[in-house]
Motif scaffolding. Structure first.
Motif, PDB file in Angstrom:
ATOM      1  N   VAL A 144       0.846  -1.193   0.000  1.00  0.00           N
ATOM      2  CA  VAL A 144       0.000   0.000   0.000  1.00  0.00           C
ATOM      3  C   VAL A 144       0.880   1.241   0.000  1.00  0.00           C
ATOM      4  CG1 VAL A 144      -1.625   1.372   1.369  1.00  0.00           C
ATOM      5  CG2 VAL A 144      -1.981  -1.079   1.095  1.00  0.00           C
ATOM      6  N   LEU A 146       0.670   5.489   0.226  1.00  0.00           N
ATOM      7  CA  LEU A 146      -0.206   6.575   0.658  1.00  0.00           C
ATOM      8  C   LEU A 146       0.487   7.918   0.454  1.00  0.00           C
ATOM      9  CD1 LEU A 146      -1.320   5.088   4.105  1.00  0.00           C
ATOM     10  CD2 LEU A 146      -2.598   4.977   1.960  1.00  0.00           C
ATOM     11  N   GLU A 227      -5.048   6.419  -1.888  1.00  0.00           N
ATOM     12  CA  GLU A 227      -4.345   5.152  -1.640  1.00  0.00           C
ATOM     13  C   GLU A 227      -4.134   4.412  -2.952  1.00  0.00           C
ATOM     14  OE1 GLU A 227      -5.124   0.690   0.160  1.00  0.00           O
ATOM     15  OE2 GLU A 227      -6.338   2.338   0.923  1.00  0.00           O
TER      16      GLU A 227
END
Length: 249
Positions: A144, A146, A227
């Motif tokens: 992930v 961000l 995201e």
């Protein structure tokens, strides 16, 4: 009315997006009646057919429900969107029967590709890596990315900072409780990837085995990327269902 093919958003899609954002931002709480077709047609300067088509899309998503003779109402939040893998609420619902095990805690790093895809002016992002398991069987490895201002919102969450931590959370679920503008949509691409030695070790498969690579870019109600999730799935543990509807001219 069909979607436009000249790159501009059609009137019913634009209206549906605006109403969807208003519902997600709780301008229309659960059970609250939305404006009538006539009221929306007048305020947005569109035809009632356009409003009706927008409502049809929102009904299909589970965002609203209609009662003949009474109007159109905002649906309960837990019922929003079709229960199909790939919808926002369904992805949040992964916490119901799967477990997230943190491999690499949330930290900052320079990643040119992720920063570019997130439309950032600088090259630094927040990143973490985790396994998702069902009945203790790993089926997905996810990285992930961000934006820095989004990463700061969750950098003190224990589930994202302690290696090996197990939890029922989802990243988008954590973000949705903290973002000023909630997550409204995601762009998804599905391609074929291969298992690197690291991925193979975590998923318990052979190196170079074909995998499903699924990239999802989540956006807020304002269209801001919040995201980027890059996931590698074992094909035998993944299914995707979507409902297709014919455009009516």
């Amino acid at each position: 009315m069909a979607a436009r093919t000249d790159g501009r958003e059609s009137a019913y899609l634009r209206l549906a997006r605006e109403l969807r954002s208003a519902i997600l931002q709780h301008d229309y709480p659960e059970g609250k009646r939305l404006p009538t077709e006539a009221e929306l047609a007048e305020s947005h300067r569109v035809s009632r057919q356009t409003v009706r088509r927008a409502f049809q899309d929102l009904v299909a998503e589970g965002m609203v429900y209609r009662i003949p003779g009474r109007g159109t109402f905002a649906a309960p939040r837990e019922d929003q969107y079709l229960r199909q893998f790939g919808s926002i609420d369904d992805l949040m619902g992964l916490s119901i029967d799967t477990t997230m095990r943190l491999l690499t805690p949330l930290h900052r790093k320079v990643d040119l590709d992720a920063a570019g895809r997130l439309r950032l002016a600088a090259d630094r992002v927040h990143v973490l890596e985790f396994l998702r398991l069902h009945d203790d069987v790993p089926f997905c490895l996810t990285t992930v990315f961000l934006p820095p201002e989004v990463g700061k919102l969750v950098e003190s969450v224990p589930e994202l900072t302690q290696v090996g931590a197990r939890s029922r959370v989802t990243i988008i679920g954590l973000l949705d409780d903290r973002l000023s503008d909630p997550i409204a949509e995601a762009e998804q691409s599905i391609t074929v990837g291969t298992a690197t030695p690291e991925i193979a070790e975590h998923l318990g498969c052979e190196t170079h085995r074909p995998l499903l690579r699924i990239d999802r870019m989540y956006q807020s109600t304002t269209g801001r990327p919040v995201e980027l999730a890059v996931s590698h799935f074992l094909p035998e543990h993944y299914s995707y269902r979507v409902r297709l509807r014919r455009n009516v001219r």
